[in-house]
Design a protein around this motif. Structure first.
Motif, PDB file in Angstrom:
ATOM      1  N   VAL A 189      -9.721   2.090   3.735  1.00 38.52           N
ATOM      2  CA  VAL A 189      -8.906   3.231   4.149  1.00 38.52           C
ATOM      3  C   VAL A 189      -7.441   2.958   3.817  1.00 38.52           C
ATOM      4  O   VAL A 189      -6.925   1.875   4.099  1.00 38.52           O
ATOM      5  CB  VAL A 189      -9.068   3.500   5.661  1.00 38.52           C
ATOM      6  CG1 VAL A 189      -8.001   4.467   6.172  1.00 38.52           C
ATOM      7  CG2 VAL A 189     -10.460   4.051   5.946  1.00 38.52           C
ATOM      8  N   SER A 190      -6.775   3.934   3.220  1.00 33.60           N
ATOM      9  CA  SER A 190      -5.366   3.753   2.847  1.00 33.60           C
ATOM     10  C   SER A 190      -4.446   4.785   3.482  1.00 33.60           C
ATOM     11  O   SER A 190      -3.249   4.797   3.211  1.00 33.60           O
ATOM     12  CB  SER A 190      -5.213   3.802   1.326  1.00 33.60           C
ATOM     13  OG  SER A 190      -5.771   4.990   0.791  1.00 33.60           O
ATOM     14  N   VAL A 202       0.405  -2.424   9.321  1.00 34.09           N
ATOM     15  CA  VAL A 202      -0.521  -2.288   8.187  1.00 34.09           C
ATOM     16  C   VAL A 202       0.167  -2.741   6.905  1.00 34.09           C
ATOM     17  O   VAL A 202       1.398  -2.826   6.847  1.00 34.09           O
ATOM     18  CB  VAL A 202      -0.996  -0.821   8.033  1.00 34.09           C
ATOM     19  CG1 VAL A 202      -1.764  -0.364   9.269  1.00 34.09           C
ATOM     20  CG2 VAL A 202       0.181   0.099   7.769  1.00 34.09           C
ATOM     21  N   PRO A 203      -0.600  -3.029   5.843  1.00 33.04           N
ATOM     22  CA  PRO A 203      -0.005  -3.401   4.554  1.00 33.04           C
ATOM     23  C   PRO A 203       0.883  -2.287   4.010  1.00 33.04           C
ATOM     24  O   PRO A 203       0.750  -1.120   4.393  1.00 33.04           O
ATOM     25  CB  PRO A 203      -1.233  -3.620   3.658  1.00 33.04           C
ATOM     26  CG  PRO A 203      -2.341  -3.946   4.603  1.00 33.04           C
ATOM     27  CD  PRO A 203      -2.075  -3.137   5.825  1.00 33.04           C
ATOM     28  N   GLU A 204       1.781  -2.639   3.099  1.00 30.46           N
ATOM     29  CA  GLU A 204       2.740  -1.675   2.560  1.00 30.46           C
ATOM     30  C   GLU A 204       2.072  -0.516   1.826  1.00 30.46           C
ATOM     31  O   GLU A 204       2.625   0.590   1.767  1.00 30.46           O
ATOM     32  CB  GLU A 204       3.718  -2.378   1.610  1.00 30.46           C
ATOM     33  CG  GLU A 204       4.687  -3.313   2.325  1.00 30.46           C
ATOM     34  CD  GLU A 204       5.711  -3.889   1.376  1.00 30.46           C
ATOM     35  OE1 GLU A 204       5.666  -3.549   0.175  1.00 30.46           O
ATOM     36  OE2 GLU A 204       6.554  -4.685   1.817  1.00 30.46           O
ATOM     37  N   ASP A 205       0.901  -0.760   1.263  1.00 31.24           N
ATOM     38  CA  ASP A 205       0.250   0.305   0.492  1.00 31.24           C
ATOM     39  C   ASP A 205      -0.611   1.222   1.363  1.00 31.24           C
ATOM     40  O   ASP A 205      -1.295   2.111   0.845  1.00 31.24           O
ATOM     41  CB  ASP A 205      -0.609  -0.294  -0.627  1.00 31.24           C
ATOM     42  CG  ASP A 205      -1.695  -1.229  -0.109  1.00 31.24           C
ATOM     43  OD1 ASP A 205      -1.604  -1.646   1.067  1.00 31.24           O
ATOM     44  OD2 ASP A 205      -2.624  -1.547  -0.866  1.00 31.24           O
ATOM     45  N   VAL A 206      -0.571   1.035   2.663  1.00 33.63           N
ATOM     46  CA  VAL A 206      -1.302   1.897   3.598  1.00 33.63           C
ATOM     47  C   VAL A 206      -0.297   2.793   4.318  1.00 33.63           C
ATOM     48  O   VAL A 206       0.704   2.320   4.848  1.00 33.63           O
ATOM     49  CB  VAL A 206      -2.095   1.069   4.624  1.00 33.63           C
ATOM     50  CG1 VAL A 206      -2.760   1.983   5.657  1.00 33.63           C
ATOM     51  CG2 VAL A 206      -3.150   0.225   3.919  1.00 33.63           C
ATOM     52  N   VAL A 207      -0.562   4.104   4.329  1.00 33.22           N
ATOM     53  CA  VAL A 207       0.342   5.066   4.959  1.00 33.22           C
ATOM     54  C   VAL A 207      -0.196   5.432   6.343  1.00 33.22           C
ATOM     55  O   VAL A 207      -1.371   5.755   6.495  1.00 33.22           O
ATOM     56  CB  VAL A 207       0.470   6.343   4.101  1.00 33.22           C
ATOM     57  CG1 VAL A 207       1.374   7.357   4.797  1.00 33.22           C
ATOM     58  CG2 VAL A 207       1.029   5.999   2.722  1.00 33.22           C
ATOM     59  N   VAL A 208       0.682   5.375   7.333  1.00 34.16           N
ATOM     60  CA  VAL A 208       0.315   5.751   8.703  1.00 34.16           C
ATOM     61  C   VAL A 208       1.230   6.873   9.173  1.00 34.16           C
ATOM     62  O   VAL A 208       2.457   6.757   9.111  1.00 34.16           O
ATOM     63  CB  VAL A 208       0.435   4.563   9.672  1.00 34.16           C
ATOM     64  CG1 VAL A 208       0.142   5.007  11.110  1.00 34.16           C
ATOM     65  CG2 VAL A 208      -0.520   3.444   9.270  1.00 34.16           C
ATOM     66  N   ASN A 209       0.642   7.975   9.617  1.00 35.54           N
ATOM     67  CA  ASN A 209       1.380   9.057  10.267  1.00 35.54           C
ATOM     68  C   ASN A 209       1.052   9.018  11.750  1.00 35.54           C
ATOM     69  O   ASN A 209      -0.119   9.136  12.138  1.00 35.54           O
ATOM     70  CB  ASN A 209       1.006  10.412   9.677  1.00 35.54           C
ATOM     71  CG  ASN A 209       1.708  10.685   8.360  1.00 35.54           C
ATOM     72  OD1 ASN A 209       2.461   9.852   7.859  1.00 35.54           O
ATOM     73  ND2 ASN A 209       1.441  11.838   7.780  1.00 35.54           N
TER      74      ASN A 209
END
Length: 225
Positions: A189-190, A202-209
């Motif tokens: 999941v990204s 989370v890692p930099e390439d994962v977007v969280v809203n």
């Protein structure tokens, strides 16, 4: 983000079928593009063929200059005095946002909020399909009359990897949110829509809203005192 190149404002058909290339678009601009797309969809449903930048900006709640700046990511198109071709612009934004086909989404946490989201009928209209839900007590969630398949959290990684899911909605208590987010990311999941009251690492390439309903109400209360 994918975006069209070699745009020809005098030829909408060529514009719509132009090749795509990669370009970085700010996160806030992506959010506004989603709002523009929703407004354009209403215009399409009403049979409107063109829309001016001022009219679309008013419907989206932004200034015309901001709208024109955001749409400039698609290159120079539209006709002075006539505005933007509604269906073409909607198609371009839909393509950019990855909505040309339904995107699969999973939901983790089938409590009161999670179950309410699972009952929401508007996701497919916006290009998303909740294909599965996960909970520590799946039978209890199913008893709520949920139509989406509900599985044990133990099956989370296996089913996400099998279905190639990249988007997840997280509706669990803060105490377990980070551990479940870690599992989601490990499964591929990204993008996470986080309703849990914690900031996820989370890692930099994962977007969280993050959607903190209590925080939003607190913000609103300041203006209604």
């Amino acid at each position: 983000m994918a975006i069209r190149s070699e745009l020809d404002r005098s030829n909408p058909e060529a514009f719509a079928s132009a090749p795509v290339e990669r370009i970085d678009i700010p996160k806030k601009a992506i959010y506004r593009l989603s709002i523009y797309h929703r407004c354009l969809q209403r215009l399409v449903e009403n049979g409107q063929e063109t829309v001016s930048s001022s009219a679309l900006a008013k419907a989206a709640g932004v200034k015309p200059a901001q709208l024109r700046k955001d749409l400039a990511y698609f290159g120079q198109f539209g006709t002075r005095g006539l505005g933007y071709p509604v269906e073409t612009l909607a198609s371009m934004i839909r393509d950019l946002l990855g909505r040309e086909r339904l995107q699969p989404v999973v939901l983790v946490g089938g409590g009161n909020l999670g179950s309410a989201l699972l009952r929401y009928q508007g996701f497919q209209k916006e290009g998303f399909e909740v294909v599965a839900a996960f909970d520590a007590e799946p039978e209890a969630v199913k008893a709520r009359g949920i139509g989406v398949p509900v599985f044990s959290e133990k099956e989370l990684e296996e089913r996400i990897e099998a279905d190639g899911v990249r988007l997840a909605i997280l509706c669990v208590p803060g105490s377990i949110a980070q551990s479940l987010a870690n599992r989601l990311v490990s499964a591929g999941v990204s993008g996470i829509l986080n309703f849990s009251p914690v900031v996820l690492d989370v890692p930099e390439d994962v977007v969280v809203n993050n959607v903190d309903l209590a925080l939003e109400l607190e913000h609103l209360s300041f203006f209604v005192r």
